[in-house]
Motif scaffolding. Structure first.
Motif, PDB file in Angstrom:
ATOM      1  N   PRO A   1       0.830  -1.208   0.000  1.00 25.75           N
ATOM      2  CA  PRO A   1       0.000   0.000   0.000  1.00 25.75           C
ATOM      3  C   PRO A   1       0.868   1.262   0.000  1.00 25.75           C
ATOM      4  O   PRO A   1       1.737   1.442   0.857  1.00 25.75           O
ATOM      5  CB  PRO A   1      -0.807  -0.120   1.278  1.00 25.75           C
ATOM      6  N   ALA A   2       0.614   2.132  -0.965  1.00 24.44           N
ATOM      7  CA  ALA A   2       1.476   3.286  -1.197  1.00 24.44           C
ATOM      8  C   ALA A   2       1.471   4.275  -0.035  1.00 24.44           C
ATOM      9  O   ALA A   2       2.461   4.973   0.193  1.00 24.44           O
ATOM     10  CB  ALA A   2       1.042   3.994  -2.479  1.00 24.44           C
ATOM     11  N   SER A   3       0.356   4.345   0.705  1.00 23.66           N
ATOM     12  CA  SER A   3       0.262   5.318   1.792  1.00 23.66           C
ATOM     13  C   SER A   3       1.260   5.031   2.912  1.00 23.66           C
ATOM     14  O   SER A   3       1.577   5.914   3.705  1.00 23.66           O
ATOM     15  CB  SER A   3      -1.156   5.340   2.361  1.00 23.66           C
ATOM     16  N   VAL A   4       1.782   3.820   2.966  1.00 26.92           N
ATOM     17  CA  VAL A   4       2.739   3.453   4.006  1.00 26.92           C
ATOM     18  C   VAL A   4       4.090   4.140   3.780  1.00 26.92           C
ATOM     19  O   VAL A   4       4.810   4.447   4.734  1.00 26.92           O
ATOM     20  CB  VAL A   4       2.923   1.917   4.042  1.00 26.92           C
TER      21      VAL A   4
ATOM     22  N   GLY B   1      -3.283   2.167  -3.250  1.00 28.02           N
ATOM     23  CA  GLY B   1      -3.600   1.890  -1.854  1.00 28.02           C
ATOM     24  C   GLY B   1      -3.359   3.099  -0.983  1.00 28.02           C
ATOM     25  O   GLY B   1      -2.229   3.360  -0.584  1.00 28.02           O
ATOM     26  N   GLY B   2      -4.419   3.853  -0.725  1.00 29.05           N
ATOM     27  CA  GLY B   2      -4.284   5.039   0.112  1.00 29.05           C
ATOM     28  C   GLY B   2      -3.857   6.284  -0.629  1.00 29.05           C
ATOM     29  O   GLY B   2      -3.563   7.309  -0.013  1.00 29.05           O
TER      30      GLY B   2
ATOM     31  N   ARG C   1       4.851  14.013  -9.695  1.00 21.94           N
ATOM     32  CA  ARG C   1       6.059  14.842  -9.674  1.00 21.94           C
ATOM     33  C   ARG C   1       7.267  14.041  -9.221  1.00 21.94           C
ATOM     34  O   ARG C   1       8.403  14.310  -9.628  1.00 21.94           O
ATOM     35  CB  ARG C   1       5.855  16.052  -8.753  1.00 21.94           C
ATOM     36  N   ALA C   2       7.038  13.024  -8.369  1.00 22.64           N
ATOM     37  CA  ALA C   2       8.140  12.183  -7.891  1.00 22.64           C
ATOM     38  C   ALA C   2       8.630  11.213  -8.956  1.00 22.64           C
ATOM     39  O   ALA C   2       9.675  10.589  -8.787  1.00 22.64           O
ATOM     40  CB  ALA C   2       7.710  11.417  -6.642  1.00 22.64           C
ATOM     41  N   GLY C   3       7.862  11.064 -10.045  1.00 18.66           N
ATOM     42  CA  GLY C   3       8.295  10.200 -11.134  1.00 18.66           C
ATOM     43  C   GLY C   3       7.438   8.980 -11.382  1.00 18.66           C
ATOM     44  O   GLY C   3       7.816   8.117 -12.188  1.00 18.66           O
ATOM     45  N   ALA C   4       6.279   8.867 -10.728  1.00 17.83           N
ATOM     46  CA  ALA C   4       5.405   7.718 -10.962  1.00 17.83           C
ATOM     47  C   ALA C   4       4.873   7.736 -12.388  1.00 17.83           C
ATOM     48  O   ALA C   4       4.579   8.797 -12.947  1.00 17.83           O
ATOM     49  CB  ALA C   4       4.236   7.723  -9.976  1.00 17.83           C
ATOM     50  N   LEU C   5       4.751   6.560 -12.979  1.00 20.31           N
ATOM     51  CA  LEU C   5       4.173   6.432 -14.315  1.00 20.31           C
ATOM     52  C   LEU C   5       2.715   6.863 -14.307  1.00 20.31           C
ATOM     53  O   LEU C   5       2.233   7.529 -15.237  1.00 20.31           O
ATOM     54  CB  LEU C   5       4.286   4.978 -14.783  1.00 20.31           C
ATOM     55  N   ALA C   6       1.985   6.469 -13.258  1.00 18.79           N
ATOM     56  CA  ALA C   6       0.567   6.781 -13.123  1.00 18.79           C
ATOM     57  C   ALA C   6       0.203   6.599 -11.658  1.00 18.79           C
ATOM     58  O   ALA C   6       1.020   6.125 -10.850  1.00 18.79           O
ATOM     59  CB  ALA C   6      -0.281   5.861 -14.005  1.00 18.79           C
ATOM     60  N   VAL C   7      -1.014   6.984 -11.311  1.00 19.26           N
ATOM     61  CA  VAL C   7      -1.535   6.745  -9.964  1.00 19.26           C
ATOM     62  C   VAL C   7      -2.792   5.895 -10.064  1.00 19.26           C
ATOM     63  O   VAL C   7      -3.533   5.969 -11.044  1.00 19.26           O
ATOM     64  CB  VAL C   7      -1.844   8.059  -9.215  1.00 19.26           C
ATOM     65  N   SER C   8      -3.028   5.084  -9.039  1.00 15.84           N
ATOM     66  CA  SER C   8      -4.174   4.184  -8.992  1.00 15.84           C
ATOM     67  C   SER C   8      -5.036   4.546  -7.789  1.00 15.84           C
ATOM     68  O   SER C   8      -4.551   4.541  -6.657  1.00 15.84           O
ATOM     69  CB  SER C   8      -3.679   2.739  -8.894  1.00 15.84           C
ATOM     70  N   LEU C   9      -6.304   4.874  -8.044  1.00 18.45           N
ATOM     71  CA  LEU C   9      -7.197   5.309  -6.972  1.00 18.45           C
ATOM     72  C   LEU C   9      -8.494   4.514  -6.984  1.00 18.45           C
ATOM     73  O   LEU C   9      -9.096   4.297  -8.051  1.00 18.45           O
ATOM     74  CB  LEU C   9      -7.565   6.792  -7.111  1.00 18.45           C
ATOM     75  N   GLY C  10      -8.904   4.097  -5.792  1.00 16.58           N
ATOM     76  CA  GLY C  10     -10.190   3.452  -5.623  1.00 16.58           C
ATOM     77  C   GLY C  10     -11.144   4.369  -4.880  1.00 16.58           C
ATOM     78  O   GLY C  10     -11.694   5.309  -5.437  1.00 16.58           O
ATOM     79  N   GLY C  11     -11.303   4.108  -3.579  1.00 15.14           N
ATOM     80  CA  GLY C  11     -12.265   4.840  -2.759  1.00 15.14           C
ATOM     81  C   GLY C  11     -12.175   6.350  -2.832  1.00 15.14           C
ATOM     82  O   GLY C  11     -13.215   7.026  -2.940  1.00 15.14           O
ATOM     83  N   PRO C  12     -10.988   6.961  -2.751  1.00 13.23           N
ATOM     84  CA  PRO C  12     -10.918   8.421  -2.781  1.00 13.23           C
ATOM     85  C   PRO C  12     -11.505   9.030  -4.058  1.00 13.23           C
ATOM     86  O   PRO C  12     -11.976  10.160  -4.031  1.00 13.23           O
ATOM     87  CB  PRO C  12      -9.415   8.700  -2.682  1.00 13.23           C
ATOM     88  N   LEU C  13     -11.477   8.292  -5.154  1.00 13.81           N
ATOM     89  CA  LEU C  13     -12.067   8.765  -6.400  1.00 13.81           C
ATOM     90  C   LEU C  13     -13.520   8.312  -6.539  1.00 13.81           C
ATOM     91  O   LEU C  13     -14.401   9.118  -6.833  1.00 13.81           O
ATOM     92  CB  LEU C  13     -11.253   8.260  -7.595  1.00 13.81           C
ATOM     93  N   ILE C  14     -13.782   7.046  -6.305  1.00 14.39           N
ATOM     94  CA  ILE C  14     -15.114   6.488  -6.547  1.00 14.39           C
ATOM     95  C   ILE C  14     -16.116   6.947  -5.491  1.00 14.39           C
ATOM     96  O   ILE C  14     -17.287   7.175  -5.788  1.00 14.39           O
ATOM     97  CB  ILE C  14     -15.066   4.943  -6.577  1.00 14.39           C
ATOM     98  N   GLY C  15     -15.651   7.111  -4.260  1.00 12.57           N
ATOM     99  CA  GLY C  15     -16.537   7.577  -3.192  1.00 12.57           C
ATOM    100  C   GLY C  15     -17.722   6.643  -3.000  1.00 12.57           C
ATOM    101  O   GLY C  15     -17.573   5.423  -2.951  1.00 12.57           O
TER     102      GLY C  15
END
Length: 222
Positions: A144-147, A169-170, A181-195
């Motif tokens: 999980p990325a939030s860690v 994840g998070g 900005r840190a260099g990630a290819l993309a971001v993956s979002l579940g709950g924070p986007l889908i609500g």
């Protein structure tokens, strides 16, 4: 004394042009796959075109071809929460454009590489992430990325300068830009986007969240 040789890196399926352009994956989890379509329509209206359908939702394999027929080439559908090579092959047969896993399993990666399907295996430690990358992953999913936070990308790039990363994840809408900005290819979002979209939520608000997320990510990627 002969020099030591590192094992050759497997061929690496490329990320889609859709993902390169939008840099966002929406992760969908619902009580049944038949509920996906209205949420997908709202996401597409907001500029989020890469959709991960998780196997924790019943009926994904049956629904995937119908979704592809309905939404066409303007969206790309991947299958996530894959944990076995058998699931990977079934997803590929159903038409998945990419595979996402919560773990690093060489057999899953090998199945995707063999069929030239993009694959994003999950891991957290440098050992796990480098193992997935060395096996031919399109990019590794930090989960999980939030860690760890966005600074983890630059830390990984110290010993592994070429590694591509997708945090999951998070990841929230407000911190998605920091990952890009840190260099990630993309971001993956579940709950924070889908609500609450799968629980009677306002689809217009979902579209507005998608528009906001894309705006932040696009600006960060410039």
């Amino acid at each position: 004394m002969p020099s030591l040789q590192l094992p050759a890196v497997a061929s690496r399926p490329a990320p889609s042009q859709i993902l390169r352009d939008t840099r966002v994956i929406a992760v969908l989890r619902a009580t049944r796959a038949a509920a996906y379509a209205p949420v997908i329509e709202a996401l597409l209206a907001g500029g989020v075109f890469s959709i991960e359908l998780t196997l924790s939702t019943p009926g994904v394999f049956a629904e995937l071809p119908r979704l592809q027929e309905r939404f066409g080439a303007g969206a790309e559908f991947g299958v996530g929460t894959i944990t076995t090579a058998a699931e990977a092959l079934r997803a590929i047969e159903a038409g998945a454009k990419y595979l996402v896993t919560p773990l690093t399993d060489p057999s899953v990666i090998a199945a995707a590489v063999e069929h030239d399907v993009a694959v994003y295996p999950g891991g957290l430690t440098p050992t796990e992430l480098f193992a997935g990358w060395s096996a031919g992953a399109t990019a590794v999913k930090v989960f999980p990325a939030s860690v760890v936070g966005p600074g983890y990308v630059s830390m990984l790039r110290g010993p592994f300068p070429d590694i591509e990363v997708v945090p999951s994840g998070g990841v929230g809408i407000n911190d998605a830009a920091a990952w890009i900005r840190a260099g990630a290819l993309a971001v993956s979002l579940g709950g924070p986007l889908i609500g609450d979209a799968f629980h009677g939520g306002d689809m217009k608000q979902l579209t507005e969240r998608a528009v906001r997320l894309r705006g932040l990510v696009d600006e960060a990627g410039e």
